[in-house]
Write a protein that holds these residues in place. Structure first.
Motif, PDB file in Angstrom:
ATOM      1  N   GLY A   1      21.690  39.846  33.945  1.00  0.00           N
ATOM      2  CA  GLY A   1      22.805  40.038  33.026  1.00  0.00           C
ATOM      3  C   GLY A   1      24.106  39.900  33.788  1.00  0.00           C
ATOM      4  O   GLY A   1      24.426  40.747  34.635  1.00  0.00           O
ATOM      5  N   HIS A   2      24.845  38.826  33.528  1.00  0.00           N
ATOM      6  CA  HIS A   2      26.088  38.553  34.255  1.00  0.00           C
ATOM      7  C   HIS A   2      27.282  38.943  33.391  1.00  0.00           C
ATOM      8  O   HIS A   2      27.574  38.299  32.384  1.00  0.00           O
ATOM      9  N   VAL A   3      27.945  40.024  33.792  1.00  0.00           N
ATOM     10  CA  VAL A   3      29.055  40.545  32.998  1.00  0.00           C
ATOM     11  C   VAL A   3      30.362  39.883  33.428  1.00  0.00           C
ATOM     12  O   VAL A   3      30.554  39.579  34.604  1.00  0.00           O
ATOM     13  N   PRO A   4      31.263  39.639  32.479  1.00  0.00           N
ATOM     14  CA  PRO A   4      32.528  38.966  32.803  1.00  0.00           C
ATOM     15  C   PRO A   4      33.393  39.770  33.763  1.00  0.00           C
ATOM     16  O   PRO A   4      33.237  40.991  33.894  1.00  0.00           O
ATOM     17  N   VAL A   5      34.316  39.082  34.398  1.00  0.00           N
ATOM     18  CA  VAL A   5      35.205  39.714  35.369  1.00  0.00           C
ATOM     19  C   VAL A   5      36.183  40.650  34.657  1.00  0.00           C
ATOM     20  O   VAL A   5      36.363  40.605  33.438  1.00  0.00           O
TER      21      VAL A   5
ATOM     22  N   GLN B   1      45.023  37.672  36.149  1.00  0.00           N
ATOM     23  CA  GLN B   1      44.172  37.144  37.202  1.00  0.00           C
ATOM     24  C   GLN B   1      43.053  38.135  37.498  1.00  0.00           C
ATOM     25  O   GLN B   1      43.143  39.324  37.178  1.00  0.00           O
ATOM     26  N   LYS B   2      42.009  37.643  38.145  1.00  0.00           N
ATOM     27  CA  LYS B   2      40.862  38.482  38.454  1.00  0.00           C
ATOM     28  C   LYS B   2      41.286  39.696  39.288  1.00  0.00           C
ATOM     29  O   LYS B   2      41.982  39.556  40.289  1.00  0.00           O
ATOM     30  N   LEU B   3      40.863  40.863  38.841  1.00  0.00           N
ATOM     31  CA  LEU B   3      41.138  42.090  39.583  1.00  0.00           C
ATOM     32  C   LEU B   3      40.296  42.062  40.851  1.00  0.00           C
ATOM     33  O   LEU B   3      39.075  42.012  40.798  1.00  0.00           O
ATOM     34  N   SER B   4      40.944  42.070  41.999  1.00  0.00           N
ATOM     35  CA  SER B   4      40.215  41.927  43.249  1.00  0.00           C
ATOM     36  C   SER B   4      40.909  42.699  44.351  1.00  0.00           C
ATOM     37  O   SER B   4      42.046  43.143  44.221  1.00  0.00           O
ATOM     38  N   LYS B   5      40.203  42.814  45.480  1.00  0.00           N
ATOM     39  CA  LYS B   5      40.768  43.507  46.634  1.00  0.00           C
ATOM     40  C   LYS B   5      42.030  42.795  47.115  1.00  0.00           C
ATOM     41  O   LYS B   5      42.948  43.424  47.636  1.00  0.00           O
ATOM     42  N   ARG B   6      42.069  41.497  46.934  1.00  0.00           N
ATOM     43  CA  ARG B   6      43.220  40.719  47.413  1.00  0.00           C
ATOM     44  C   ARG B   6      44.396  40.749  46.442  1.00  0.00           C
ATOM     45  O   ARG B   6      45.464  40.266  46.758  1.00  0.00           O
ATOM     46  N   ARG B   7      44.164  41.305  45.236  1.00  0.00           N
ATOM     47  CA  ARG B   7      45.223  41.298  44.226  1.00  0.00           C
ATOM     48  C   ARG B   7      45.626  42.724  43.834  1.00  0.00           C
ATOM     49  O   ARG B   7      45.896  43.013  42.681  1.00  0.00           O
ATOM     50  N   GLY B   8      45.633  43.610  44.813  1.00  0.00           N
ATOM     51  CA  GLY B   8      46.194  44.930  44.584  1.00  0.00           C
ATOM     52  C   GLY B   8      45.258  45.952  43.977  1.00  0.00           C
ATOM     53  O   GLY B   8      45.682  47.074  43.682  1.00  0.00           O
ATOM     54  N   ALA B   9      43.986  45.612  43.764  1.00  0.00           N
ATOM     55  CA  ALA B   9      43.062  46.605  43.224  1.00  0.00           C
ATOM     56  C   ALA B   9      42.822  47.685  44.264  1.00  0.00           C
ATOM     57  O   ALA B   9      42.737  47.415  45.456  1.00  0.00           O
ATOM     58  N   VAL B  10      42.721  48.912  43.815  1.00  0.00           N
ATOM     59  CA  VAL B  10      42.499  50.008  44.746  1.00  0.00           C
ATOM     60  C   VAL B  10      41.068  50.519  44.599  1.00  0.00           C
ATOM     61  O   VAL B  10      40.358  50.162  43.675  1.00  0.00           O
TER      62      VAL B  10
END
Length: 463
Positions: free
Chosen positions: A231-235, A242-251
């Motif tokens: 089961g592949h859940v969306p980002v 933009q994708k929530l990621s470690k490189r985009r300020g997600a904590v």
């Protein structure tokens, strides 16, 4: 279902537990709990250069804070190297894997030539054994990688729990490396062996893994191993789309704990980022387990909404046990170097909790009871005016003589207003600024009652 339900979460210890991974962990945990199955924690630490013990510790702390208890693990991949090498040898013996001596320089040249011809870049199979094919002589001193002999024809199809039927042609994928030259397995191989050995029945993960799935299914088939359901859940998208990621300020998950969020609020909010049960917005862990059967997963990306998270968390701030809430506020105060006790903080919590969405905000309110306040010069000049100042000694005297309960405090305030012909806002704002350090609070008599009489008289004396 006749098969035992076993799900897993398998974070890489190269940083904090990402919010997307936390959501996947929640879905995996919830699905196992719904079906009376088991949930496994696996640490995928084969990226030796980037994996750290600090990251492992933070992952374990995040799982504990969220309350996602696991039935098995943590299992560490780097402790299973002998098992991966054993399975690699089996694949080589079956002709489903082979040694490849192509150097990085040769791979670069291969790709450049393919680009020049307008072709898709892929490994050209030069070391893949074929009937009637003469392989080059292995170069001396070169340790080979191991590649999986991916089927050349046909397609891989699976019925995704989230996205529905997906088909990818084997022409789209090449012979991936399954073991590096140093004997450490790559992700797509290790995950198959792990899921096979651990009898994982259902795999929930982010849809960035869709393109890995055909390789993994082909490896499962080559091993004669049963396939899990995927089961592949969306980002999750950030405020900028933009994708929530470690490189985009997600904590990290633990950062939300430090910021005063409750695990109940975080789990409730994460669950709704890609899943729904009718129009229900607020629900308990027990309700989530009862409802989460793997259906009603969204096919569209979810948008992170900080305001919605705060709203959800505020609900739980209002409803959780007040002793526990007081204990969390004590921890927040301790981070500020302010000493307090659960018993003393618990007296203040009921008055302020309805105004707060986090325990940090609640600590902002109750700190005035345990530490000195510093009114701003703007508040002092705006509210402690020459008109009000003469009334403050009167109020102080009346409070000193009063029984320290809300009705008597209220009566002292009203008598002072009458004696100096003031309106309530004039006196109340001045007292709030001096005693509380701020001009706005709940009902003044209720706020003052929670202070010791000595503290109130002392702060009023400053005027």
């Amino acid at each position: 279902m006749t098969q035992k339900i076993r799900t897993r979460i398998a974070p890489s210890p190269t940083g904090f537990l990402h919010l997307g991974t936390a959501r996947t962990a929640l879905y995996s945990w919830g699905y196992a709990r719904h079906h009376g199955g088991e949930f496994v924690l696996r640490i995928e630490d084969t990226d030796v250069a980037r994996s750290t013990q600090d990251s492992v510790d933070q992952i374990l702390a995040s799982m504990k804070w969220l309350g996602l208890e696991y039935d098995e693990g943590p299992v560490y991949q780097m402790q299973r190297l002998d098992r991966y090498r054993e399975v690699v040898d089996q694949l080589i013996a079956k002709g489903r894997a082979y040694r490849c001596y192509t150097t990085p320089a040769e791979l670069d040249a291969m790709r450049e030539a393919q680009k020049a011809r307008g072709e898709k870049t892929h490994y050209d199979g030069r070391w893949r054994p074929e009937p009637g094919k003469v392989l080059p002589t292995p170069p001396a001193g070169v340790q080979p990688v191991i590649r999986f002999a991916n089927p050349k024809d046909g397609a891989v199809t699976w019925d995704d729990l989230c996205k529905g039927p997906i088909t990818i042609s084997n022409h789209e994928i090449d012979d991936l490396i399954i073991m590096r030259a140093d004997g450490v397995p790559t992700y797509n191989f290790a995950v198959v062996v792990d899921d096979w050995d651990m009898q994982i029945s259902h795999v929930f993960r982010g849809d960035e893994h869709v393109n890995n799935t055909p390789w993994q299914i082909n490896i499962f088939n080559a091993l004669g191993a049963p396939l899990p359901r995927f089961g592949h859940v969306p980002v999750i998208l950030g405020d900028d789309g933009q994708k929530l990621s470690k490189r985009r300020g997600a904590v990290s998950v633990t950062a939300y704990e430090e910021a005063g969020f409750l695990p109940e609020g975080m789990l409730n909010y994460l669950a709704r980022l890609g899943w729904s049960h009718g129009d229900e917005e607020l629900f308990t862990r027990e309700q989530f387990i009862a409802w989460f059967d793997g259906s009603h997963l969204s096919k569209s990306p979810a948008q992170w909404d900080a305001a919605k998270l705060a709203w959800v968390n505020a609900h739980y701030i209002k409803t959780i046990d007040e002793q526990r809430l007081a204990s969390l506020v004590v921890d927040q105060l301790k981070r500020r170097g302010i000493d307090s006790s659960v018993a003393s903080v618990a007296r203040t919590v009921p008055l302020f909790k309805d105004r707060c969405s986090t325990t940090v905000e609640l600590a902002d309110w109750v700190a005035m009871y345990f530490a000195d306040v510093s009114p701003t010069s703007e508040d002092l000049s705006a509210h402690v005016t020459d008109v009000v100042k003469p009334a403050l000694p009167t109020l102080r005297a009346k409070l000193e003589a009063a029984e320290w309960v809300k009705p008597a405090i209220g009566a002292a305030i009203k008598e002072t207003l009458a004696a100096h012909s003031l309106k309530m806002p004039q006196l109340a704002h001045a007292v709030r600024v001096l005693v509380c350090g701020r001009a706005q609070t709940p009902s003044l008599d209720a706020v003052l009652e929670l202070f010791s009489k000595e503290t109130v008289l002392s702060r009023l004396q400053v005027a």
